[in-house]
Motif scaffolding. Structure first.
Motif, PDB file in Angstrom:
ATOM      1  N   UNK A   1       0.822  -1.206   0.000  1.00 28.52           N
ATOM      2  CA  UNK A   1       0.000   0.000   0.000  1.00 28.52           C
ATOM      3  C   UNK A   1       0.860   1.262   0.000  1.00 28.52           C
ATOM      4  N   UNK A   2       1.999   1.206   0.735  1.00 30.62           N
ATOM      5  CA  UNK A   2       2.855   2.383   0.804  1.00 30.62           C
ATOM      6  C   UNK A   2       3.420   2.726  -0.566  1.00 30.62           C
ATOM      7  N   UNK A   3       3.759   1.689  -1.378  1.00 29.82           N
ATOM      8  CA  UNK A   3       4.317   1.956  -2.702  1.00 29.82           C
ATOM      9  C   UNK A   3       3.261   2.576  -3.613  1.00 29.82           C
ATOM     10  N   UNK A   4       2.015   2.110  -3.511  1.00 29.68           N
ATOM     11  CA  UNK A   4       0.948   2.644  -4.345  1.00 29.68           C
ATOM     12  C   UNK A   4       0.454   3.994  -3.848  1.00 29.68           C
ATOM     13  N   UNK A   5       0.640   4.271  -2.579  1.00 23.50           N
ATOM     14  CA  UNK A   5       0.170   5.523  -2.009  1.00 23.50           C
ATOM     15  C   UNK A   5      -1.176   5.366  -1.319  1.00 23.50           C
ATOM     16  N   UNK A   6      -1.581   6.416  -0.665  1.00 21.84           N
ATOM     17  CA  UNK A   6      -2.833   6.435   0.082  1.00 21.84           C
ATOM     18  C   UNK A   6      -3.760   7.492  -0.521  1.00 21.84           C
ATOM     19  N   UNK A   7      -4.980   7.120  -0.780  1.00 17.77           N
ATOM     20  CA  UNK A   7      -5.965   8.038  -1.347  1.00 17.77           C
ATOM     21  C   UNK A   7      -6.325   9.111  -0.321  1.00 17.77           C
ATOM     22  N   UNK A   8      -6.416  10.355  -0.761  1.00 18.36           N
ATOM     23  CA  UNK A   8      -6.759  11.477   0.107  1.00 18.36           C
ATOM     24  C   UNK A   8      -8.005  12.156  -0.453  1.00 18.36           C
ATOM     25  N   UNK A   9      -9.038  12.268   0.361  1.00 23.27           N
ATOM     26  CA  UNK A   9     -10.268  12.949  -0.057  1.00 23.27           C
ATOM     27  C   UNK A   9     -10.651  14.003   0.977  1.00 23.27           C
ATOM     28  N   UNK A  10     -11.535  14.885   0.563  1.00 18.89           N
ATOM     29  CA  UNK A  10     -12.024  15.954   1.428  1.00 18.89           C
ATOM     30  C   UNK A  10     -13.528  15.783   1.617  1.00 18.89           C
ATOM     31  N   UNK A  11     -13.960  15.559   2.859  1.00 20.35           N
ATOM     32  CA  UNK A  11     -15.384  15.524   3.155  1.00 20.35           C
ATOM     33  C   UNK A  11     -15.863  16.951   3.383  1.00 20.35           C
ATOM     34  N   UNK A  12     -16.908  17.343   2.680  1.00 15.62           N
ATOM     35  CA  UNK A  12     -17.424  18.710   2.732  1.00 15.62           C
ATOM     36  C   UNK A  12     -18.839  18.679   3.307  1.00 15.62           C
ATOM     37  N   UNK A  13     -19.056  19.429   4.384  1.00 13.32           N
ATOM     38  CA  UNK A  13     -20.349  19.460   5.070  1.00 13.32           C
ATOM     39  C   UNK A  13     -20.939  20.870   5.010  1.00 13.32           C
ATOM     40  N   UNK A  14     -22.265  20.930   5.112  1.00 17.91           N
ATOM     41  CA  UNK A  14     -22.956  22.213   5.230  1.00 17.91           C
ATOM     42  C   UNK A  14     -23.466  22.325   6.663  1.00 17.91           C
ATOM     43  N   UNK A  15     -22.823  23.165   7.484  1.00 19.75           N
ATOM     44  CA  UNK A  15     -23.216  23.300   8.878  1.00 19.75           C
ATOM     45  C   UNK A  15     -24.595  23.918   9.042  1.00 19.75           C
ATOM     46  N   UNK A  16     -25.092  24.576   8.002  1.00 16.30           N
ATOM     47  CA  UNK A  16     -26.422  25.199   8.098  1.00 16.30           C
ATOM     48  C   UNK A  16     -27.540  24.252   7.700  1.00 16.30           C
ATOM     49  N   UNK A  17     -27.179  23.052   7.221  1.00 23.59           N
ATOM     50  CA  UNK A  17     -28.190  22.080   6.781  1.00 23.59           C
ATOM     51  C   UNK A  17     -29.182  22.674   5.783  1.00 23.59           C
ATOM     52  N   UNK A  18     -28.667  23.434   4.835  1.00 21.23           N
ATOM     53  CA  UNK A  18     -29.506  23.990   3.777  1.00 21.23           C
ATOM     54  C   UNK A  18     -30.052  25.375   4.051  1.00 21.23           C
ATOM     55  N   UNK A  19     -29.940  25.864   5.297  1.00 23.78           N
ATOM     56  CA  UNK A  19     -30.501  27.181   5.617  1.00 23.78           C
ATOM     57  C   UNK A  19     -29.749  28.310   4.924  1.00 23.78           C
ATOM     58  N   UNK A  20     -28.443  28.138   4.748  1.00 20.89           N
ATOM     59  CA  UNK A  20     -27.675  29.202   4.089  1.00 20.89           C
ATOM     60  C   UNK A  20     -28.202  29.452   2.683  1.00 20.89           C
ATOM     61  N   UNK A  21     -28.449  28.384   1.947  1.00 23.42           N
ATOM     62  CA  UNK A  21     -28.953  28.533   0.580  1.00 23.42           C
ATOM     63  C   UNK A  21     -30.337  29.196   0.576  1.00 23.42           C
ATOM     64  N   UNK A  22     -31.176  28.837   1.559  1.00 20.19           N
ATOM     65  CA  UNK A  22     -32.547  29.345   1.596  1.00 20.19           C
ATOM     66  C   UNK A  22     -32.636  30.794   2.059  1.00 20.19           C
ATOM     67  N   UNK A  23     -31.805  31.171   3.048  1.00 21.28           N
ATOM     68  CA  UNK A  23     -32.008  32.454   3.712  1.00 21.28           C
ATOM     69  C   UNK A  23     -30.912  33.476   3.458  1.00 21.28           C
ATOM     70  N   UNK A  24     -29.814  33.084   2.830  1.00 23.17           N
ATOM     71  CA  UNK A  24     -28.684  33.999   2.719  1.00 23.17           C
ATOM     72  C   UNK A  24     -29.019  35.272   1.943  1.00 23.17           C
ATOM     73  N   UNK A  25     -29.806  35.160   0.906  1.00 25.27           N
ATOM     74  CA  UNK A  25     -30.139  36.363   0.123  1.00 25.27           C
ATOM     75  C   UNK A  25     -30.915  37.356   0.968  1.00 25.27           C
TER      76      UNK A  25
END
Length: 263
Positions: free
Chosen positions: A1-25
């Protein structure tokens, strides 16, 4: 596994649970897609900044299911080296050093991503604070943010949470002299041995520290929503005007930080 490398990803969350999109304007005068929180996933764990550097098995953070997952690349950095790096930077990522706009979970993810794969996280995530502050309501929100952070640091006195490596990654230097001395010491009486065992028993592992500003943000959001609903019920203002007035009233209540200390 070390020779092939380790996959790196970014988990992205919305802390407002959709409220930012609804109320930001209405609240800010411009659309905001989400209130971003991120964590870097590698070696089967997710690493994030929340009251200190935290590490949990991938998929088990308190933030629920990510809104999206971003592929960052592959790293050839061994896990032990990475966790040594986290211990080195831990003093810079504590509850006391947290800044909502300039030193937050996304800044941590960006720094970690650069260490692992030589590239940062998406700009739209890092640019969220400037997007908010460049909105019509941005200058009015800034004093409230500063008071919230000041109140939490000066009165809540959160303890810094340091990164704790996994047992497999700990490298303990040998100390044969100490071990020899310990073997030559006479055994303590049974009662003393039992008391010593109880004193040395490790405490149960603490749960990952929560976002240091999470509860305060929630309280302020609830107050703003109550004010907004009450103003809209009167039927005298448009939604954008009601949102601005609700925000102004809450900011006035917390303007000097005193009310926050009592709450």
């Amino acid at each position: 596994m070390a020779e092939e490398g380790y996959k790196v990803t970014l988990n992205v969350y919305d802390l407002s649970n959709g409220l930012a999109r609804q109320l930001s304007t209405s609240f800010l005068g411009k659309p905001i897609e989400a209130i971003w929180h991120t964590g870097v996933v590698v070696y089967g764990n997710e690493y994030f900044f929340g009251g200190g550097i935290q590490s949990t098995p991938a998929g088990s953070t308190p933030y629920g299911r990510p809104m999206r997952v971003v592929e960052l690349g592959v790293t050839h950095v061994p896990r032990e080296v990475f966790e040594d790096y986290l211990r080195d930077i831990a003093p810079r990522f504590t509850a006391e050093t947290y800044r909502l706009l300039t030193h937050n979970c996304n800044n941590f993810s960006n720094e970690v991503a650069q260490f692992l794969v030589g590239a940062g996280i998406p700009e739209y995530i890092l640019n969220l604070p400037s997007e908010v502050m460049s909105s019509p309501m941005g200058p009015l929100i800034m004093p409230m943010i500063q008071n919230l952070e000041s109140t939490l640091r000066n009165n809540a006195a959160p303890q810094a949470t340091q990164f704790v490596p996994t047992p497999a990654s700990v490298s303990v230097p040998s100390a044969p002299d100490k071990a020899a001395v310990k073997r030559e010491e006479p055994a303590p009486p049974p009662a003393a041995a039992e008391a010593s065992k109880e004193a040395a028993a490790p405490a149960s592992a603490p749960a990952p520290a929560a976002d240091p500003l999470g509860s305060a943000r929630g309280k302020v959001q609830e107050e703003v929503m109550r004010e907004f609903a009450a103003i809209m019920a009167s039927g005298t203002l448009r939604a954008s005007e009601a949102a601005a007035l609700a925000m102004r009233r809450v900011m006035e209540r917390h303007g000097d930080g005193a009310t926050m200390q009592q709450g």
